[in-house]
Design a protein around this motif. Structure first.
Motif, PDB file in Angstrom:
ATOM      1  N   ALA A  77       8.696  56.817  34.263  1.00  0.00           N
ATOM      2  CA  ALA A  77       9.707  56.969  33.206  1.00  0.00           C
ATOM      3  C   ALA A  77       9.173  56.576  31.832  1.00  0.00           C
ATOM      4  O   ALA A  77       9.485  57.232  30.830  1.00  0.00           O
ATOM      5  CB  ALA A  77      10.940  56.133  33.545  1.00  0.00           C
ATOM      6  N   CYS A  78       8.362  55.553  31.776  1.00  0.00           N
ATOM      7  CA  CYS A  78       7.835  55.113  30.480  1.00  0.00           C
ATOM      8  C   CYS A  78       6.952  56.187  29.857  1.00  0.00           C
ATOM      9  O   CYS A  78       6.944  56.362  28.636  1.00  0.00           O
ATOM     10  CB  CYS A  78       7.093  53.797  30.609  1.00  0.00           C
ATOM     11  SG  CYS A  78       5.771  53.790  31.836  1.00  0.00           S
ATOM     12  N   LEU A 103       0.696  51.624  17.560  1.00  0.00           N
ATOM     13  CA  LEU A 103       1.415  52.881  17.775  1.00  0.00           C
ATOM     14  C   LEU A 103       2.790  52.640  18.398  1.00  0.00           C
ATOM     15  O   LEU A 103       3.760  53.336  18.067  1.00  0.00           O
ATOM     16  CB  LEU A 103       0.607  53.806  18.684  1.00  0.00           C
ATOM     17  CG  LEU A 103      -0.431  54.690  17.997  1.00  0.00           C
ATOM     18  CD1 LEU A 103      -1.223  55.481  19.016  1.00  0.00           C
ATOM     19  CD2 LEU A 103       0.240  55.634  17.007  1.00  0.00           C
ATOM     20  N   ALA A 104       2.872  51.674  19.286  1.00  0.00           N
ATOM     21  CA  ALA A 104       4.164  51.376  19.905  1.00  0.00           C
ATOM     22  C   ALA A 104       5.180  50.958  18.847  1.00  0.00           C
ATOM     23  O   ALA A 104       6.353  51.330  18.906  1.00  0.00           O
ATOM     24  CB  ALA A 104       4.003  50.274  20.952  1.00  0.00           C
ATOM     25  N   ARG A 105       4.708  50.212  17.859  1.00  0.00           N
ATOM     26  CA  ARG A 105       5.597  49.738  16.790  1.00  0.00           C
ATOM     27  C   ARG A 105       5.954  50.880  15.835  1.00  0.00           C
ATOM     28  O   ARG A 105       7.123  51.097  15.518  1.00  0.00           O
ATOM     29  CB  ARG A 105       4.925  48.603  16.020  1.00  0.00           C
ATOM     30  CG  ARG A 105       5.802  47.917  14.996  1.00  0.00           C
ATOM     31  CD  ARG A 105       5.114  46.748  14.295  1.00  0.00           C
ATOM     32  NE  ARG A 105       4.627  45.763  15.231  1.00  0.00           N
ATOM     33  CZ  ARG A 105       3.337  45.547  15.511  1.00  0.00           C
ATOM     34  NH1 ARG A 105       2.399  46.223  14.894  1.00  0.00           N
ATOM     35  NH2 ARG A 105       2.978  44.639  16.388  1.00  0.00           N
ATOM     36  N   SER A 106       4.948  51.632  15.421  1.00  0.00           N
ATOM     37  CA  SER A 106       5.187  52.647  14.384  1.00  0.00           C
ATOM     38  C   SER A 106       5.940  53.867  14.894  1.00  0.00           C
ATOM     39  O   SER A 106       6.569  54.577  14.101  1.00  0.00           O
ATOM     40  CB  SER A 106       3.859  53.081  13.750  1.00  0.00           C
ATOM     41  OG  SER A 106       3.043  53.740  14.706  1.00  0.00           O
ATOM     42  N   THR A 107       5.882  54.133  16.196  1.00  0.00           N
ATOM     43  CA  THR A 107       6.540  55.321  16.750  1.00  0.00           C
ATOM     44  C   THR A 107       7.864  55.010  17.447  1.00  0.00           C
ATOM     45  O   THR A 107       8.562  55.942  17.876  1.00  0.00           O
ATOM     46  CB  THR A 107       5.623  56.019  17.778  1.00  0.00           C
ATOM     47  OG1 THR A 107       5.405  55.128  18.876  1.00  0.00           O
ATOM     48  CG2 THR A 107       4.302  56.426  17.147  1.00  0.00           C
ATOM     49  N   GLY A 108       8.199  53.737  17.588  1.00  0.00           N
ATOM     50  CA  GLY A 108       9.425  53.387  18.307  1.00  0.00           C
ATOM     51  C   GLY A 108       9.251  53.383  19.813  1.00  0.00           C
ATOM     52  O   GLY A 108      10.210  53.171  20.559  1.00  0.00           O
ATOM     53  N   THR A 109       8.023  53.627  20.261  1.00  0.00           N
ATOM     54  CA  THR A 109       7.762  53.655  21.703  1.00  0.00           C
ATOM     55  C   THR A 109       8.104  52.322  22.364  1.00  0.00           C
ATOM     56  O   THR A 109       8.613  52.295  23.486  1.00  0.00           O
ATOM     57  CB  THR A 109       6.279  54.005  21.956  1.00  0.00           C
ATOM     58  OG1 THR A 109       6.069  55.364  21.589  1.00  0.00           O
ATOM     59  CG2 THR A 109       5.889  53.810  23.416  1.00  0.00           C
ATOM     60  N   ALA A 156      13.624  49.920  27.112  1.00  0.00           N
ATOM     61  CA  ALA A 156      14.952  50.372  27.543  1.00  0.00           C
ATOM     62  C   ALA A 156      14.903  51.177  28.833  1.00  0.00           C
ATOM     63  O   ALA A 156      15.808  51.083  29.669  1.00  0.00           O
ATOM     64  CB  ALA A 156      15.586  51.217  26.432  1.00  0.00           C
ATOM     65  N   VAL A 157      13.862  51.967  29.032  1.00  0.00           N
ATOM     66  CA  VAL A 157      13.854  52.918  30.147  1.00  0.00           C
ATOM     67  C   VAL A 157      13.288  52.338  31.444  1.00  0.00           C
ATOM     68  O   VAL A 157      13.610  52.830  32.525  1.00  0.00           O
ATOM     69  CB  VAL A 157      13.084  54.197  29.751  1.00  0.00           C
ATOM     70  CG1 VAL A 157      11.568  53.971  29.807  1.00  0.00           C
ATOM     71  CG2 VAL A 157      13.474  55.371  30.615  1.00  0.00           C
ATOM     72  N   CYS A 158      12.483  51.318  31.366  1.00  0.00           N
ATOM     73  CA  CYS A 158      11.797  50.827  32.571  1.00  0.00           C
ATOM     74  C   CYS A 158      12.780  50.133  33.527  1.00  0.00           C
ATOM     75  O   CYS A 158      13.346  49.103  33.184  1.00  0.00           O
ATOM     76  CB  CYS A 158      10.679  49.868  32.189  1.00  0.00           C
ATOM     77  SG  CYS A 158       9.842  49.197  33.646  1.00  0.00           S
ATOM     78  N   PRO A 159      12.943  50.649  34.745  1.00  0.00           N
ATOM     79  CA  PRO A 159      13.880  50.035  35.692  1.00  0.00           C
ATOM     80  C   PRO A 159      13.374  48.721  36.258  1.00  0.00           C
ATOM     81  O   PRO A 159      14.146  47.946  36.818  1.00  0.00           O
ATOM     82  CB  PRO A 159      14.018  51.100  36.788  1.00  0.00           C
ATOM     83  CG  PRO A 159      12.714  51.822  36.760  1.00  0.00           C
ATOM     84  CD  PRO A 159      12.301  51.848  35.310  1.00  0.00           C
ATOM     85  N   ALA A 160      12.081  48.471  36.142  1.00  0.00           N
ATOM     86  CA  ALA A 160      11.492  47.258  36.721  1.00  0.00           C
ATOM     87  C   ALA A 160      11.336  46.141  35.694  1.00  0.00           C
ATOM     88  O   ALA A 160      10.813  45.074  36.017  1.00  0.00           O
ATOM     89  CB  ALA A 160      10.140  47.582  37.342  1.00  0.00           C
ATOM     90  N   LYS A 161      11.763  46.394  34.459  1.00  0.00           N
ATOM     91  CA  LYS A 161      11.643  45.392  33.377  1.00  0.00           C
ATOM     92  C   LYS A 161      10.201  44.926  33.193  1.00  0.00           C
ATOM     93  O   LYS A 161       9.928  43.736  33.013  1.00  0.00           O
ATOM     94  CB  LYS A 161      12.553  44.189  33.630  1.00  0.00           C
ATOM     95  CG  LYS A 161      14.007  44.547  33.885  1.00  0.00           C
ATOM     96  CD  LYS A 161      14.629  45.201  32.692  1.00  0.00           C
ATOM     97  CE  LYS A 161      16.098  45.519  32.938  1.00  0.00           C
ATOM     98  NZ  LYS A 161      16.598  46.602  32.131  1.00  0.00           N
TER      99      LYS A 161
END
Ligand code: SF4
Length: 92
Positions: free
Chosen positions: A66-67, A27-33, A39-44
């Motif tokens: 944020a994620c 799902l992460a791959r198919s939805t762009g998640t 990109a959004v996680c401040p803690a990498k």
């Protein structure tokens, strides 16, 4: 006190037995998640591995949420770490 200094004051109690974050790789791959949470996680916490999977370095999580705001439904399972585990904020 600078933001990096404040962040350095935090303490982490890592739950060595279980991660509080799980990524559904398909799902992460198919939805762009995947790209959005990287990109959004401040803690990498998230990174794209050579094989295309999203790795999760959950011990570094700030528990900011944020994620969750950018993930497609079902692509990310996130809950607070078990009691006494996770980040212990020291400065604001
Ligand atoms: Fe990163 Fe915040 Fe999600 Fe933790 S809750 S993984 S710090 S975006």
């Amino acid at each position: 006190m600078s933001i990096p200094e404040r962040l350095a004051a935090n303490r982490y109690e890592t739950d060595e037995e279980q991660s509080h974050i799980h990524v559904d790789q398909d799902l992460a791959r198919s939805t762009g998640t995947g790209e959005r949470i990287i990109a959004v996680c401040p803690a990498k916490v998230y990174a794209r591995e050579a094989d295309g999977r999203i790795s999760v370095e959950y011990a570094a999580c700030f528990e900011c949420g944020a994620c969750l705001a950018v993930a497609a439904p079902g692509a990310l399972e996130w809950h607070y770490p078990r009691g006494g585990m996770g980040i212990q904020l020291r400065e604001g």
